[in-house]
Write a protein that holds these residues in place. Structure first.
Motif, PDB file in Angstrom:
ATOM      1  N   GLY A  33       0.794  -1.456  -0.102  1.00 16.02           N
ATOM      2  CA  GLY A  33       0.037   0.354   0.231  1.00 16.02           C
ATOM      3  C   GLY A  33       0.366   1.092  -0.081  1.00 16.02           C
ATOM      4  O   GLY A  33       1.758   1.457  -1.114  1.00 16.02           O
ATOM      5  N   PRO A  34       0.551   2.409   1.197  1.00 13.41           N
ATOM      6  CA  PRO A  34       0.465   3.662   1.262  1.00 13.41           C
ATOM      7  C   PRO A  34       2.729   3.331   1.112  1.00 13.41           C
ATOM      8  O   PRO A  34       3.540   4.458   0.791  1.00 13.41           O
ATOM      9  CB  PRO A  34       0.418   4.474   1.862  1.00 13.41           C
ATOM     10  N   LEU A  35       3.142   2.271   1.627  1.00 16.03           N
ATOM     11  CA  LEU A  35       4.922   1.978   1.698  1.00 16.03           C
ATOM     12  C   LEU A  35       5.310   2.200   0.569  1.00 16.03           C
ATOM     13  O   LEU A  35       6.193   2.679   0.397  1.00 16.03           O
ATOM     14  CB  LEU A  35       5.001   0.755   2.962  1.00 16.03           C
ATOM     15  N   THR A  36       4.985   1.554  -0.582  1.00 14.20           N
ATOM     16  CA  THR A  36       5.562   1.252  -1.265  1.00 14.20           C
ATOM     17  C   THR A  36       5.321   2.007  -2.849  1.00 14.20           C
ATOM     18  O   THR A  36       5.931   2.825  -3.569  1.00 14.20           O
ATOM     19  CB  THR A  36       5.464  -0.363  -1.990  1.00 14.20           C
ATOM     20  N   ARG A  37       3.982   2.963  -2.237  1.00 17.92           N
ATOM     21  CA  ARG A  37       2.872   3.930  -3.410  1.00 17.92           C
ATOM     22  C   ARG A  37       3.742   5.715  -3.217  1.00 17.92           C
ATOM     23  O   ARG A  37       3.988   6.064  -4.418  1.00 17.92           O
ATOM     24  CB  ARG A  37       1.844   3.719  -3.233  1.00 17.92           C
ATOM     25  N   ASN A  38       4.471   5.244  -1.708  1.00 15.39           N
ATOM     26  CA  ASN A  38       4.483   7.202  -1.451  1.00 15.39           C
ATOM     27  C   ASN A  38       5.928   7.339  -1.640  1.00 15.39           C
ATOM     28  O   ASN A  38       6.958   5.912  -1.668  1.00 15.39           O
ATOM     29  CB  ASN A  38       3.969   7.078  -0.099  1.00 15.39           C
TER      30      ASN A  38
ATOM     31  N   VAL B 204       8.370   7.801   0.409  1.00 13.14           N
ATOM     32  CA  VAL B 204       9.521   6.415   1.605  1.00 13.14           C
ATOM     33  C   VAL B 204      10.592   6.043   0.880  1.00 13.14           C
ATOM     34  O   VAL B 204      11.493   5.748   1.233  1.00 13.14           O
ATOM     35  CB  VAL B 204       7.578   5.477   1.531  1.00 13.14           C
ATOM     36  N   ARG B 205       9.940   6.035  -0.764  1.00 12.65           N
ATOM     37  CA  ARG B 205      11.145   5.362  -1.368  1.00 12.65           C
ATOM     38  C   ARG B 205      12.651   5.608  -1.083  1.00 12.65           C
ATOM     39  O   ARG B 205      13.426   5.353  -0.963  1.00 12.65           O
ATOM     40  CB  ARG B 205      10.411   5.052  -2.076  1.00 12.65           C
ATOM     41  N   ALA B 206      12.473   7.216  -1.163  1.00 13.29           N
ATOM     42  CA  ALA B 206      13.983   8.292  -0.897  1.00 13.29           C
ATOM     43  C   ALA B 206      14.174   8.178  -0.189  1.00 13.29           C
ATOM     44  O   ALA B 206      16.025   7.246  -0.143  1.00 13.29           O
ATOM     45  CB  ALA B 206      13.264   9.301  -1.551  1.00 13.29           C
TER      46      ALA B 206
ATOM     47  N   TYR C 298      14.339  10.391  -6.373  1.00  5.74           N
ATOM     48  CA  TYR C 298      13.173   9.652  -5.837  1.00  5.74           C
ATOM     49  C   TYR C 298      12.271  10.877  -5.361  1.00  5.74           C
ATOM     50  O   TYR C 298      11.067  11.378  -4.943  1.00  5.74           O
ATOM     51  CB  TYR C 298      12.643   8.523  -5.315  1.00  5.74           C
ATOM     52  N   LEU C 299      13.501  12.131  -4.198  1.00  2.52           N
ATOM     53  CA  LEU C 299      12.965  12.687  -3.723  1.00  2.52           C
ATOM     54  C   LEU C 299      12.088  14.452  -4.355  1.00  2.52           C
ATOM     55  O   LEU C 299      11.464  14.158  -3.850  1.00  2.52           O
ATOM     56  CB  LEU C 299      14.356  13.347  -2.613  1.00  2.52           C
ATOM     57  N   GLY C 300      12.930  14.304  -5.424  1.00  5.00           N
ATOM     58  CA  GLY C 300      12.456  14.840  -6.628  1.00  5.00           C
ATOM     59  C   GLY C 300      11.202  14.787  -6.583  1.00  5.00           C
ATOM     60  O   GLY C 300      10.026  15.856  -7.329  1.00  5.00           O
ATOM     61  N   ALA C 301      10.754  13.527  -7.678  1.00  5.69           N
ATOM     62  CA  ALA C 301       9.854  12.929  -7.893  1.00  5.69           C
ATOM     63  C   ALA C 301       8.894  12.959  -6.567  1.00  5.69           C
ATOM     64  O   ALA C 301       7.169  13.467  -6.872  1.00  5.69           O
ATOM     65  CB  ALA C 301       9.946  11.270  -8.305  1.00  5.69           C
ATOM     66  N   ALA C 302       8.665  12.982  -5.795  1.00  6.35           N
ATOM     67  CA  ALA C 302       7.891  13.154  -4.014  1.00  6.35           C
ATOM     68  C   ALA C 302       7.880  14.233  -4.270  1.00  6.35           C
ATOM     69  O   ALA C 302       6.656  14.773  -3.745  1.00  6.35           O
ATOM     70  CB  ALA C 302       8.750  12.383  -3.526  1.00  6.35           C
TER      71      ALA C 302
ATOM     72  N   TRP D  68       3.485   6.074  -7.225  1.00 12.25           N
ATOM     73  CA  TRP D  68       3.337   5.081  -7.568  1.00 12.25           C
ATOM     74  C   TRP D  68       2.251   4.779  -7.777  1.00 12.25           C
ATOM     75  O   TRP D  68       1.579   4.304  -6.959  1.00 12.25           O
ATOM     76  CB  TRP D  68       4.350   3.719  -6.821  1.00 12.25           C
ATOM     77  N   VAL D  69       1.604   4.174  -9.396  1.00 13.73           N
ATOM     78  CA  VAL D  69       0.445   3.776  -9.873  1.00 13.73           C
ATOM     79  C   VAL D  69       0.811   2.227 -10.449  1.00 13.73           C
ATOM     80  O   VAL D  69       2.137   1.912 -11.562  1.00 13.73           O
ATOM     81  CB  VAL D  69      -0.222   4.510 -10.641  1.00 13.73           C
TER      82      VAL D  69
END
Length: 184
Positions: free
Chosen positions: A81-86, A89-91, A121-125, A131-132
């Motif tokens: 869920g939101p742990l991998t979608r956000n 969190v990934r960054a 990833y931080l820039g993407a966030a 992530w979809v």
């Protein structure tokens, strides 16, 4: 100009750095270098990063090409869920995972690459991406007609005076050549 999708770049960078981290870890463990425990960690971290990053995200515009065999990994990643979608969190996850790899020369390249992926990833966030999953869709095919319609217009024909004359004798049935031909 179009909007840059930073997550695509981060995904490719993180997947490549996962393979680099895995390779460096294998070299460190196989060579029994000093601090080979960090190399063993790098093997586990490389596998984790590769499994997390293998499924691509769906693009916001245009077509999204899924990787071969992505669907199994997509289901696993989607389950968290939101742990991998956000992407925040990934960054931070990638930044934390890459730190122990910096203590050994065999894994330092994977560590640096994963740190760069973390920044992307931080820039993407920051740009509001997330992530979809790319889910398979059934193509709706309309049934093909078994028989095609005949043509509506007749084929083109030469003018009447150019058509072959129906005469019993051979000389009369020949075409009349409008251009004079001379033997030299």
């Amino acid at each position: 100009m179009g909007k840059i999708e930073w997550a695509m770049w981060a995904n490719e960078q993180a997947l490549a750095s996962g393979f680099i981290l895995l390779t460096g870890g294998i070299v460190g463990v196989a060579g029994q270098f000093r601090g080979w425990q960090f190399a063993a960690y790098a093997v586990a971290a490389g596998v984790f990063v590769c499994l997390l990053e293998y499924p691509r995200s769906k693009r916001s515009k245009g077509t999204s090409m899924a990787r071969p065999g992505q669907y199994c990994f997509t289901v696993c990643v989607k389950a968290f869920g939101p742990l991998t979608r956000n992407y925040y969190v990934r960054a931070f996850l990638h930044a934390a995972v890459c730190v122990p790899g910096g203590f050994m020369l065999a894994t330092v390249l994977g560590c640096v690459c994963l740190g760069i992926a973390s920044l992307i990833y931080l820039g993407a966030a920051i740009h509001g991406e997330q992530w979809v999953p790319i889910l398979p869709h059934k193509e709706v095919r309309k049934p093909m007609e078994s028989m095609k319609n005949p043509p509506q217009n007749p084929p083109p024909r030469p003018p009447l005076e150019m058509r072959r004359k129906r005469v019993d004798d051979l000389e009369g049935a020949a075409y009349d050549n409008p251009i004079p031909v001379a033997d030299e």
